[in-house]
Enzyme design. Structure first.
Site: not given
Ligand code: GLU
Length: 474
Positions: A240-241
């Site tokens: 994820s980010k």
């Protein structure tokens, strides 16, 4: 295989093309190319509240940048609602689906009640056997899932995965507002587009038995399924980010080559012996599901950076010259309006730098002193090398360079040799101050190459400036 392979990438345009999506697109693309099949792009935009045209644009831009060209599409599901509706009607007519009049509030209340009793959270089937329509707001349509038995997914990667039908929900296939839902549209489209292999992330594995039941209800033959293991961050949580950049175009911005990213993505789950670097031709030739692993792959940005440096080293300087141009503009090393830069000269300059640059941004930055009119000195380098002691060497070099006829690397080498012999010094004692004078710092490619590329006029101007810097301080 007699049937022509047809695969699809089916992104929902609710975000950018990210690493995981690109890997799915790549595996589909490789599979199609390996078998001379068709690669179809289908935009799954039925969730109108979250889908945007900008994201569609971004996704196709990312795919184009990666060179994942599609043969058909992009199709948009929002343009196909009539088709889905006709399939829903068919299911209703054949008693494989039913109208559900339960309102969201009622469903929520019943779910809570069931949860409190420790019961199942699935739909309780209240409307499943209604014999006549109920009045009120427009109903949704639910699929009648078989209550007994099992559904088996024969996955090309996971093997046999068994699901108990009693755990499958009577899922909504048409919402009360008339919009169809994913599990229906995906089956209708995969049938309509004659998809032979459904290749997607294994976050969809739980949807597959539901989709298989919908295929069965229509009496359609199943495609093959291949569910790719997830991509994880270094901490083993789903990528994820917070693990860093996950959007494909962010890698463009950071100066990655599309081929390097492709090479990196393919290795997230696929291998071919110990080989690390593959040309596209090789990938197309070697790619099959036999070599796709079952385990989740861990995203390793350092390895991607290393691969990028390998691709830079092995790319032709002419190609790199084209690729680096937007970065030279972005770093304000050239301005967009600047008279055309000499591309042959730029390639020659890149020849001397590509071994050291890990990204196109680094390559652009290292071109600065070749291209800029003046250099800025690194303060430490200036104090150490642009001083009284080195002044006579710089003066001699300037005079020599002004008059030598041969400005080639070997001509320059001869001039340097004569100067160091005259002063009884080592090459480094001359090369380092010259390097600071010409590049501003103490690290650069070979000094003869640097002079050769900067050219006589600019070299002389920079030496003069260095000489002035020394004399004005004494
Ligand atoms: N639209 C789905 C997604 O973006 C893909 C569905 C599929 O490949 O079947 O996750």
């Amino acid at each position: 295989m007699t049937e022509k392979v047809r695969v699809r990438f089916a992104p929902s345009p609710t975000g950018f093309l990210h690493i995981g999506g690109a890997r799915t697109a790549l595996f589909n693309w490789l599979y199609a190319r390996h078998f001379n099949g068709a690669f179809i792009l289908r935009i799954e935009d039925t969730d109108r509240s979250r889908s945007t045209d900008e994201y569609i644009e971004e996704i196709t831009k990312g795919m184009k940048w990666l060179g994942l060209d599609w043969d058909e599409g992009p199709f948009r599901q929002t343009g196909r609602f009539d088709l889905y509706k006709s399939y829903v009607d068919k299911l209703l007519k054949e008693d494989r689906a039913y109208y559900c009049y339960c309102s969201p509030a009622e469903l929520e209340a019943r779910r809570k009640e069931a949860a409190a009793r420790g019961g199942a959270l699935a739909y309780d089937g209240r409307c499943r056997d209604l014999s006549s329509p109920v009045g009120g707001p427009p109903p949704a349509v639910r699929f009648k899932m078989p209550r007994k038995g099992r559904t088996i997914v024969n996955d090309l990667i996971k093997g046999e995965v068994v699901f108990e039908n009693e755990r499958l929900d009577d899922l909504i296939i048409l919402r009360s507002d008339g919009t169809p839902t994913y599990n229906l549209t995906v089956v209708v489209d995969d049938v309509d587009m004659k998809i032979t292999h459904v290749i997607r992330g294994d976050d969809h594995l739980n949807n597959t038995p539901k989709q298989i039941q919908i295929y069965n209800a229509f009496g359609y033959e199943l495609p093959e399924f291949a569910h790719l293991p997830m991509i994880l961050g270094p901490d083993k949580a789903r990528l994820s980010k917070r693990h860093g950049a996950t959007s494909v175009m962010a890698y463009y911005e950071m100066g990655y080559l599309p081929d390097a990213l492709i090479n990196y993505l393919v290795r997230l789950g696929w291998s071919y012996g110990d080989q690390e670097i593959f040309s596209r031709k090789e990938l197309i030739k070697y790619f099959t599901f036999e070599n796709v692993g079952k385990a989740a792959a861990v995203f390793n940005p350092e390895k991607l950076l290393w691969l990028n440096s390998q691709y830079i080293i092995n790319s032709s300087s002419e190609n790199l010259a084209e690729l680096v141009l937007p970065f030279l503009e972005k770093e304000s090393i050239i301005s967009a309006g600047q008279p055309q830069i000499d591309m042959a000269w730029l390639s020659k300059a890149i020849d001397t730098l590509k071994e050291r640059a890990k990204t196109l941004i680094e390559l652009a930055a290292s071109l600065r002193y070749y291209i800029a009119e003046a250099v800025e000195y690194d303060e430490k380098a200036r104090t150490k090398f642009l001083n009284e002691k080195n002044l006579p060497y710089l003066v001699d070099l300037k005079d020599g360079l002004a008059s030598i006829p041969d400005f080639s690397v070997s001509g320059l080498e001869k001039l340097f040799t004569s100067i160091i012999e005259r002063h009884g010094i080592k090459l480094g004692s001359l090369a380092q101050p010259v390097r600071v004078a010409l590049t501003g710092g103490t690290q650069s490619p070979g000094i003869f190459e640097v002079i050769n590329i900067i050219g006589r006029e600019k070299t002389l101007r920079r030496l003069e400036k260095a000489i002035k810097t020394i004399t004005s301080r004494t």
